[in-house]
Design an enzyme around this catalytic site. Structure first.
Site, PDB file in Angstrom:
ATOM      1  N   ASP A   1      25.265  14.125 -49.391  1.00 18.05           N
ATOM      2  CA  ASP A   1      25.511  14.305 -47.962  1.00 18.05           C
ATOM      3  C   ASP A   1      25.014  15.659 -47.470  1.00 18.05           C
ATOM      4  O   ASP A   1      25.270  16.697 -48.080  1.00 18.05           O
ATOM      5  CB  ASP A   1      27.009  14.183 -47.668  1.00 18.05           C
ATOM      6  CG  ASP A   1      27.528  12.776 -47.927  1.00 18.05           C
ATOM      7  OD1 ASP A   1      26.901  11.821 -47.445  1.00 18.05           O
ATOM      8  OD2 ASP A   1      28.552  12.636 -48.629  1.00 18.05           O
TER       9      ASP A   1
ATOM     10  N   ASP B   1      22.773  17.162 -54.455  1.00 19.61           N
ATOM     11  CA  ASP B   1      23.934  16.705 -53.711  1.00 19.61           C
ATOM     12  C   ASP B   1      23.420  15.594 -52.788  1.00 19.61           C
ATOM     13  O   ASP B   1      22.206  15.425 -52.621  1.00 19.61           O
ATOM     14  CB  ASP B   1      24.525  17.874 -52.916  1.00 19.61           C
ATOM     15  CG  ASP B   1      25.637  17.447 -51.981  1.00 19.61           C
ATOM     16  OD1 ASP B   1      26.493  16.653 -52.403  1.00 19.61           O
ATOM     17  OD2 ASP B   1      25.635  17.897 -50.822  1.00 19.61           O
TER      18      ASP B   1
END
Length: 245
Positions: free
Chosen positions: A12, A10
């Site tokens: 953020d 991922d």
């Protein structure tokens, strides 16, 4: 022959410690409009609307890019990413951010070319100079997953990655994430895979509450330094397994 490692990040609050959308909102003076519009628009549409407002105010794509370049990325994590790439690991990003943000930040830190694939919401600069974001899953390819936002089902993406590598059958998936929408891809992982949730973030909480649904081995991390250490250990352990086979 040992398993090739595929590491899926991922973006953020995982690959970067902060949130790129919120970073732009805060540092480019969009907080008031964000608070006003937040109840009325889905996240992806909201971010696009804020970028439209920045354009109206005369802010350029370069201004947004310079803002993004100020986002820190943990130096030890950068080192591990470069090492993993050099050792033949396949690195990918699956994120609900957007291509412009991710590419700008990774290029600035010199690791963009370490990633074989970035799967995220497309972003284009229009002729007017306005940066526009589009959903990864458009209206014609919507999904029915209730764990993910309408614009991106990460679980579906993981299934596509698994299908693309299933011919060799010798890949070990490591998924690294923090958010609620990282739980769906976690459920797609097998017993030979690993999931690395960020401690006390929504993914970690969901795994704790639904541990019986998770087949992958779980390794919890708290910050970039700890994440780098765990990734290095997993890579080294896989290499040692190769030597004993």
């Amino acid at each position: 022959m040992g398993k090739r490692i595929v590491i899926i990040f991922d973006f953020d609050r995982t690959l970067i410690d902060d949130d790129s959308d919120r970073w732009v909102i805060t540092n480019m003076g969009m907080t008031q409009l964000y608070n006003q519009l937040r109840p009325t628009l889905p996240w992806n549409s909201l971010m696009d609307r804020l970028l439209e407002e920045l354009h109206i105010q005369g802010k350029t794509v370069n201004d947004v890019g310079e803002c993004l370049k100020r986002m820190p990325l943990h130096p030890e994590l950068i080192s591990v990413i470069r090492l993993a790439h050099s050792l033949g690991c396949d690195l990918k990003v699956v994120s609900d951010s957007n291509m412009f943000y991710i590419k700008t930040i990774l290029e600035h830190h010199g690791i963009y070319n370490c990633f074989s694939e970035i799967i995220t919401n497309p972003a284009v600069v229009e002729d007017s100079g306005r940066l526009k974001i589009f959903p990864y899953h458009d209206a014609a390819s919507t999904h029915s997953c209730d764990l993910c936002p309408p614009n991106l089902c990460k679980g579906r993406v993981i299934e596509q990655i698994q299908a693309s590598i299933s011919e060799s059958g010798s890949e070990k998936l490591i998924y690294v994430g923090d958010g609620r929408n990282d739980f769906c891809p976690t459920l797609k992982l097998g017993a030979g895979d690993c999931v690395l949730p960020r401690k006390d973030f929504p993914l970690h909480d969901r795994i704790l509450k639904n541990s019986q649904l998770v087949k992958a081995k779980v390794y919890v991390w708290g910050d970039g330094e700890e994440l780098a250490r765990i990734l290095l250990e997993l890579i080294n352990n896989n290499s040692n397994e190769d030597k004993t086979q």
